[in-house]
Design an enzyme around this catalytic site. Structure first.
Site, PDB file in Angstrom:
ATOM      1  N   PHE A 117       0.731  -1.279   0.006  1.00  0.00           N
ATOM      2  CA  PHE A 117       0.057   0.152  -0.093  1.00  0.00           C
ATOM      3  C   PHE A 117       0.908   1.320   0.028  1.00  0.00           C
ATOM      4  O   PHE A 117       1.367   1.606   1.141  1.00  0.00           O
ATOM      5  CB  PHE A 117      -0.843   0.171   1.062  1.00  0.00           C
ATOM      6  CG  PHE A 117      -1.835   1.297   1.225  1.00  0.00           C
ATOM      7  CD1 PHE A 117      -3.075   1.046   0.392  1.00  0.00           C
ATOM      8  CD2 PHE A 117      -1.512   2.389   1.833  1.00  0.00           C
ATOM      9  CE1 PHE A 117      -3.974   2.292   0.220  1.00  0.00           C
ATOM     10  CE2 PHE A 117      -2.407   3.502   1.735  1.00  0.00           C
ATOM     11  CZ  PHE A 117      -3.596   3.283   0.905  1.00  0.00           C
ATOM     12  N   ASP A 130       9.744   2.777   1.410  1.00  0.00           N
ATOM     13  CA  ASP A 130       8.696   3.676   1.992  1.00  0.00           C
ATOM     14  C   ASP A 130       8.413   3.442   3.336  1.00  0.00           C
ATOM     15  O   ASP A 130       7.763   2.601   3.991  1.00  0.00           O
ATOM     16  CB  ASP A 130       7.274   2.930   1.197  1.00  0.00           C
ATOM     17  CG  ASP A 130       6.118   3.872   1.402  1.00  0.00           C
ATOM     18  OD1 ASP A 130       5.990   4.678   2.587  1.00  0.00           O
ATOM     19  OD2 ASP A 130       5.188   3.701   0.644  1.00  0.00           O
ATOM     20  N   LYS A 141       3.292  11.461   6.941  1.00  0.00           N
ATOM     21  CA  LYS A 141       2.531  11.228   8.032  1.00  0.00           C
ATOM     22  C   LYS A 141       3.128  11.767   9.060  1.00  0.00           C
ATOM     23  O   LYS A 141       2.676  13.041   9.523  1.00  0.00           O
ATOM     24  CB  LYS A 141       2.143   9.752   8.287  1.00  0.00           C
ATOM     25  CG  LYS A 141       1.350   9.026   7.221  1.00  0.00           C
ATOM     26  CD  LYS A 141       0.779   7.613   7.507  1.00  0.00           C
ATOM     27  CE  LYS A 141       0.318   7.006   6.436  1.00  0.00           C
ATOM     28  NZ  LYS A 141      -1.165   7.722   6.100  1.00  0.00           N
TER      29      LYS A 141
END
Length: 414
Positions: free
Chosen positions: A156, A241, A270
Site C-alpha cells: 500500500f 517507503d 504522516k
C-alpha cells in the site's frame, strides 16, 4: 443577542449538532470514500479524543501514524503558532526562511544528503517513482521509456492512479484503469522472487520495510539487507517507503535501522507533519537527487514555511532518541500483552515497537466488528483485512494507558 462579527464567531454561532446529525449530514454531502467508525471527534489532547457529546476515547490508531507525538503536542503547536503569525506560503517561486533549516535537519536525521519536500504520502511515492525513472535513464543508461520498478504483493503506497495500478487489493484497484506500465509485482519477503524479477531495465525496488495496510507484516530477518545487496549488485535503487513505519513508530528512527540498512531513497510522510499539516519528503543522496532539474518536478505547497517549521520541530523531537526508546520499551509490553491473549480470541499477532497487527478468531467477528466493540469501551482502533485490527497508539502513551487498552481488547473478545 449580538450578531457575530467575524468568520470565527459566525462558525461558533452555528447550532450544535449531535453525532448522529453530523454523520447523517456527511452521508448526504460528502463523497463516500471512507467507512469510518460512528464517532465524531471534536477535540483531542495527547492520546485522548472527545466526541461532540463529551465522551472520551483512547486513540490507538494515531491517524495511521500521523500522530506519533500525540494530538496537539505542545512543541509542535507552538512551532505552528509562531509560524502562522509570520508567513504561511510563498510557493517555490521564491525562497522562504524556514525551508533550508528543515532540509538540513531532515537530511541530518536520516543520514542522507538532499530533500525533496512534498505534501502527502502518495505525492512522495509518485515523486520517488519519477526520481527513479529519471535516474535510470540518465545514470544507469536504461533505454528510453523502458525502465521498470519492482514492487511487493500486498503493498500500500497510496491511491493515485499510478500507484493503485500495481496494487493487489481489488478494492483499491478495480474500476480505475487503464494503468501505467513499468511495474513488476513479486511476493513480499521473498528474495528469490525479487532476484528473478530484477534485470537490466530495473530502475528501483520499492518496498515497505513493514507492510502496514496488509496487517503489519514484518519480513524475516535478513530480508531487508538482502534487498539492499541485491539492488546494489543489479545497479538499481532501493526505495524504502517509511511513510507509516518511519519517525519513531517501530522503536527506531526508521524501520530499516533495525537491520542497519541504508536505502538509496527514503520516502517519509504522516508523522513528519506532526498531525498538524500534511508534510512528506523524498530523501536521497546528491548522486540520485541531482538528476532532477528546475521545471521537471514541483509542488506549490511542498516546502511551505508552515510545513517546514512543523517538520523541523518534529525532527527536534526525534533528535534525542527519547521517542524511539519509548516506542521500543512500550512495544515490548504491547508484544507481551498480545502474546498473553493468544488462545483467548487472538490467533496471532505481529509487533514492532508501538505498531501491531492483531489477528482475531473469525468466529468472534470481523475486524470492523471488533473495532465497534472497542469503540463502546472507549478505545479507537482500525480494522484491516478480514478479522485483523491494527494498533498504533501515539508514542506518548503511558504504560497504564497501554495496559488499559489491552484489558479492553481482552474484554471484548471474552
Amino acid at each position: 443577542m449580538t450578531a457575530p462579527t467575524t468568520i470565527a464567531q459566525a462558525a461558533e454561532a452555528r447550532p450544535a449538532r449531535s453525532s448522529d446529525e453530523l454523520i447523517g449530514a456527511e452521508e448526504s454531502s460528502l463523497a463516500h470514500t471512507y467507512h469510518p467508525l460512528p464517532v465524531v471527534v471534536s477535540r483531542a489532547e495527547g492520546v485522548w479524543v472527545w466526541d461532540v457529546e463529551g465522551r472520551r476515547y483512547l486513540d490507538m490508531l494515531a491517524g495511521y501514524s500521523a500522530l506519533n507525538f500525540g494530538h496537539r503536542h505542545p512543541a509542535l503547536i507552538e512551532a505552528a503558532h509562531r509560524q502562522l503569525d509570520r508567513l504561511t506560503l510563498t510557493s517555490r517561486a521564491f525562497h522562504n526562511d524556514r525551508l533550508a533549516d528543515f532540509a538540513e535537519d531532515l537530511a541530518r536525521l536520516t543520514g542522507l544528503e538532499m530533500v525533496l519536500p512534498m505534501n502527502t504520502g502518495a505525492e512522495a511515492v509518485e515523486s520517488g517513482i519519477k526520481l527513479a525513472r529519471k535516474w535510470a535513464y540518465e545514470v544507469k543508461g536504461v533505454a528510453p521509456d523502458q525502465a521498470t520498478i519492482v514492487v511487493a504483493d500486498g503493498n500500500f503506497h497510496g491511491r493515485t492512479t499510478t500507484i493503485v495500478g500495481f496494487s493487489s487489493d481489488p478494492v483499491a484497484r478495480d474500476g480505475f484503469g487503464p494503468f501505467a506500465p513499468g511495474f513488476r509485482v513479486v511476493p513480499y519477503n521473498d528474495l528469490a522472487a525479487l532476484e528473478a524479477a530484477v534485470d537490466e531495465t530495473t530502475a528501483a525496488v520499492l518496498i515497505e520495510p513493514i507492510q502496514g495496510e496488509a496487517g503489519v507484516l514484518i519480513p524475516d530477518d535478513g530480508y531487508l539487507p538482502g534487498v539492499r545487496e541485491l539492488t546494489r549488485r543489479a545497479g538499481a535503487l532501493f526505495i524504502a517507503d517509511e511513510i507509516q513505519s518511519g519517525l519513531g513508530r517501530t522503536g527506531a528512527t526508521l524501520a530499516v535501522d533495525h537491520e542497519a540498512v541504508r536505502p538509496d531513497v527514503l520516502l517519509l510522510g504522516k508523522a513528519l507533519g506532526g498531525g498538524i499539516v500534511p508534510v512528506s519528503a523524498v530523501v536521497a543522496d546528491r548522486a540520485v537527487m541531482g538528476v532532477l532539474r528546475p521545471g521537471e518536478h514541483g509542488s506549490t505547497f511542498g516546502g511551505n514555511p508552515l510545513a517546514a517549521a512543523v517538520g523541523s520541530a518534529v525532527v527536534d523531537l526525534l533528535r534525542t532518541g527519547e521517542f524511539q526508546e519509548r516506542a521500543a520499551e512500550l512495544g515490548r509490553a504491547l508484544d507481551a500483552g498480545l502474546s498473553a491473549l493468544h488462545g483467548k480470541g487472538v490467533t496471532g499477532h505481529r509487533c514492532r515497537g508501538l505498531w501491531a497487527g492483531v489477528d482475531v478468531d473469525p468466529a468472534l467477528g470481523t475486524g470492523r466488528e471488533i473495532g465497534m466493540r472497542l469503540l463502546r469501551e472507549g478505545v479507537l482502533v482500525k480494522d484491516t483485512h478480514g478479522s485483523t485490527i491494527r494498533l498504533a497508539p501515539p508514542l506518548t502513551i503511558t504504560r497504564e494507558e497501554l495496559d488499559a487498552s489491552l484489558a479492553s481488547l481482552e474484554k471484548v473478545l471474552g
